[in-house]
Design an enzyme around this catalytic site. Structure first.
Site, PDB file in Angstrom:
ATOM      1  CB  CYS A 179      -0.915  -0.078   1.240  1.00  0.00           C
ATOM      2  SG  CYS A 179       0.100   0.001   2.847  1.00  0.00           S
ATOM      3  CD  GLU A 217      -2.935   1.390  12.965  1.00  0.00           C
ATOM      4  OE1 GLU A 217      -2.590   0.466  12.017  1.00  0.00           O
ATOM      5  OE2 GLU A 217      -4.084   1.827  12.877  1.00  0.00           O
TER       6      GLU A 217
HETATM    7  S1  SF4 Z   1      -2.787   2.897   6.997  1.00  0.00           S
HETATM    8 FE1  SF4 Z   1      -1.600   1.265   6.951  1.00  0.00          FE
HETATM    9  S2  SF4 Z   1      -2.462  -0.230   5.292  1.00  0.00           S
HETATM   10 FE2  SF4 Z   1      -3.099   2.109   5.150  1.00  0.00          FE
HETATM   11  S3  SF4 Z   1      -1.812   3.080   3.529  1.00  0.00           S
HETATM   12 FE3  SF4 Z   1      -0.961   3.355   5.493  1.00  0.00          FE
HETATM   13  S4  SF4 Z   1       0.493   1.846   6.078  1.00  0.00           S
HETATM   14 FE4  SF4 Z   1      -0.751   1.271   4.355  1.00  0.00          FE
END
Ligand code: SF4
Length: 287
Positions: A12, A125
């Site tokens: 991502c 997170e």
């Molecule tokens: S929040 Fe996590 S999954 Fe979404 S773009 Fe950022 S790193 Fe990637």
């Protein structure tokens, strides 16, 4: 045999950015460390180790000579302060969507909401998000747990960025009956939603689904769960070495998806392997 690859699969935006930052930094500096593995993908973490980037698990091991890269899913507010006090160089690769979740949790608590964070309780997170709450907070990992929440006047709800959108909606509907006022800030990032939707689209059409990504990657495991509901024959692998020709006997259509922390080269390895299996099968049929 037909091979279908999900429209959105693999790295991502946030992970690509973080890995790029680590590679750039490793080319310019020595003593580069990440707090924990930069992403939940053992193969890529090992490659970075070869370039001298070490993942340290414990903040106490950080020395003033180190350049510390903060990974895409961020760290707690306290740990950030600790690093600043150690006088190390900090390079922050926290994904902007994770920063949005931090800021949303902080804003809701400042506005007097009891904050609910929907996510995996032990995920770094989530620990980061709750560290920005300035008052009361609750952690829930599914709608069943939300049913046990106490009644409050004002609830504010945010989510770990990689959570499943449908489960988030289920939590929202439970929490609605637990308060007079509910403010929802949907902090699930598009990358996750796009990967989940694209994976569903493929999984419902195939006889076998392959989900590629770290066994320790939460978003990959969720893709596996989602695909398993639509295709009983779903497997979660880290590399092509976990596949064998035998697994594809009687398979006419095979689908592929990959978590947001899965490097492109691992996906290509699997596609190439499946192409070989397909070609070999065609050769046998034409004999
Ligand atoms: S929040 Fe996590 S999954 Fe979404 S773009 Fe950022 S790193 Fe990637």
């Amino acid at each position: 045999m037909k091979i279908l690859v999900a429209e959105h699969a693999g790295f991502c935006f946030g992970v690509e950015r973080a890995v790029g930052i680590v590679e750039d930094t490793a080319n310019k500096k020595s003593n580069v460390i990440t707090l924990g593995p930069i992403i939940h993908n053992p193969q890529l973490v090992n490659k970075l180790k070869e370039k001298g980037v070490l993942p340290l698990e414990n903040i106490d091991e950080v020395k003033d000579v180190h350049t510390v890269i903060i990974r895409s899913h961020g760290i707690t507010k306290d740990n950030y302060e600790l690093l600043k006090n150690k006088g190390v160089e900090i390079i922050d690769a926290t994904c902007p969507f994770v920063i949005k979740a931090h800021n949303s949790a902080m804003k809701l608590s400042k506005e007097g909401y009891s904050v609910i964070v929907f996510g995996d309780k032990n995920h770094p997170e989530v620990k980061g998000i709750v560290s920005y709450v300035e008052g009361e907070y609750f952690l829930v990992s599914n709608s069943e747990e939300a049913k046990n929440l106490p009644f409050r006047k004002k609830y504010g709800l945010v989510a770990q960025t990689t959570q499943n959108s449908q489960s988030f909606e289920e939590v929202v509907s439970v929490v609605q009956d637990k308060c007079d006022e509910l403010k929802v800030i949907n902090t699930i990032c598009n990358a996750t939603t796009h990967r989940q939707e694209a994976a569903k689209e493929v999984a419902k059409q195939v006889d076998m689904m392959i989900v590629i990504g770290g066994k320790n990657s939460g978003n990959t495991r969720r893709l596996f769960e989602i695909c398993s509901e639509l295709c009983k024959n779903t497997v979660h692998i880290e590399t092509k070495d976990e596949l064998s020709e035998k697994m594809f006997e009687n398979i006419e259509k095979v689908g592929i998806t990959a978590g947001a922390s899965t490097p492109d080269y691992l996906i290509k390895d699997v596609i190439n392997y499946l192409e070989e299996v397909k070609n070999e099968r065609e050769r046998k049929e034409n004999r």
